[in-house]
Enzyme design. Structure first.
Site: not given
Length: 234
Positions: A97, A184, A186
């Site tokens: 990002c 993302h 994560e």
């Protein structure tokens, strides 16, 4: 028999989630540590307040997401961009990002606040090129996103590896030691949903509500997590 040394990964923290979400979901470095699993030794460095590390002291670095923009002109951002340019080729580098945007900006591309508005929810990208670390191979990948800014000019020498109509430069790769992604991996769907819900007034219900629906669908976080682990092992 001596166990093999775990790869040493520096997680460069560039921002924090909303304070009300951190107790349940953790900060971004914790999310990445969970994503990588037990096979890595991680160290967090908050580059907003500390100098970036010697890149050669680590097998790889991850540059996290942030609410900041790479064009904001803050001293820590300019310092990070200079570090990226000098560290390229001296360690394996992953940008996520804001980290994706920072790598693109530092290595000759351009980032802007997109006229397309917020990207939220689960976005699907076409895989433009299958790199050796992309195992298991996928033709497309669906991963949570949350961003306004986008890379609008690809850096010279960067290969486009992920793309969509909304985000044409969603994934980039340089040589065999630097990759970046707008998405993302994560983020759990629960965290991505809570983040979008908390920004409802800024983003607008017309975009948040459909985004929340997408996050209830299947995603490819497990596969992309494996990609990143393979890449960082070298």
């Amino acid at each position: 028999m001596t166990e093999p040394r775990k790869p040493r990964i520096a997680i460069l923290e560039t921002g924090a989630p909303p304070s009300d979400l951190s107790p349940e979901h953790g900060r971004y470095p914790q999310m990445f540590t969970r994503l990588l699993g037990q096979g890595f030794e991680t160290r967090t460095i908050d580059v907003r307040h500390s100098a970036p590390p010697d890149p050669e002291a680590f097998d790889g670095v991850i540059i996290t997401g942030s609410p900041a923009g790479v064009y904001d002109g803050d001293p820590w951002i300019d310092r990070l961009l200079d570090w990226i340019a000098s560290a390229k080729g001296r360690t394996r580098m992953v940008g996520i990002c804001f980290g994706h945007q920072a790598m693109a900006q530092a290595l000759g591309g351009r980032v802007e606040k997109s006229e397309k508005g917020w990207g939220v929810g689960l976005h699907r990208y076409d895989v433009q090129a299958t790199e050796p670390w992309m195992q298991p191979p996928l033709s497309s990948t669906a991963i949570p996103v949350s961003h306004q800014d986008q890379v609008v000019e690809r850096p010279a020498g960067a290969r486009v590896i992920l793309a969509s109509d909304f985000t044409p430069f969603a994934g980039l790769a340089w040589d065999d030691d630097a990759i970046s992604m707008q998405c993302h991996p994560e983020f759990t769907p629960d965290f991505a949903a809570a983040l979008a819900e908390g920004r409802r007034d800024r983003i607008g219900a017309d975009r948040v509500d459909p985004a929340l629906d997408t996050l209830r669908g299947d995603n490819d976080r497990d596969a992309v997590s494996q990609w990143l682990r393979t890449f960082l092992r070298g």
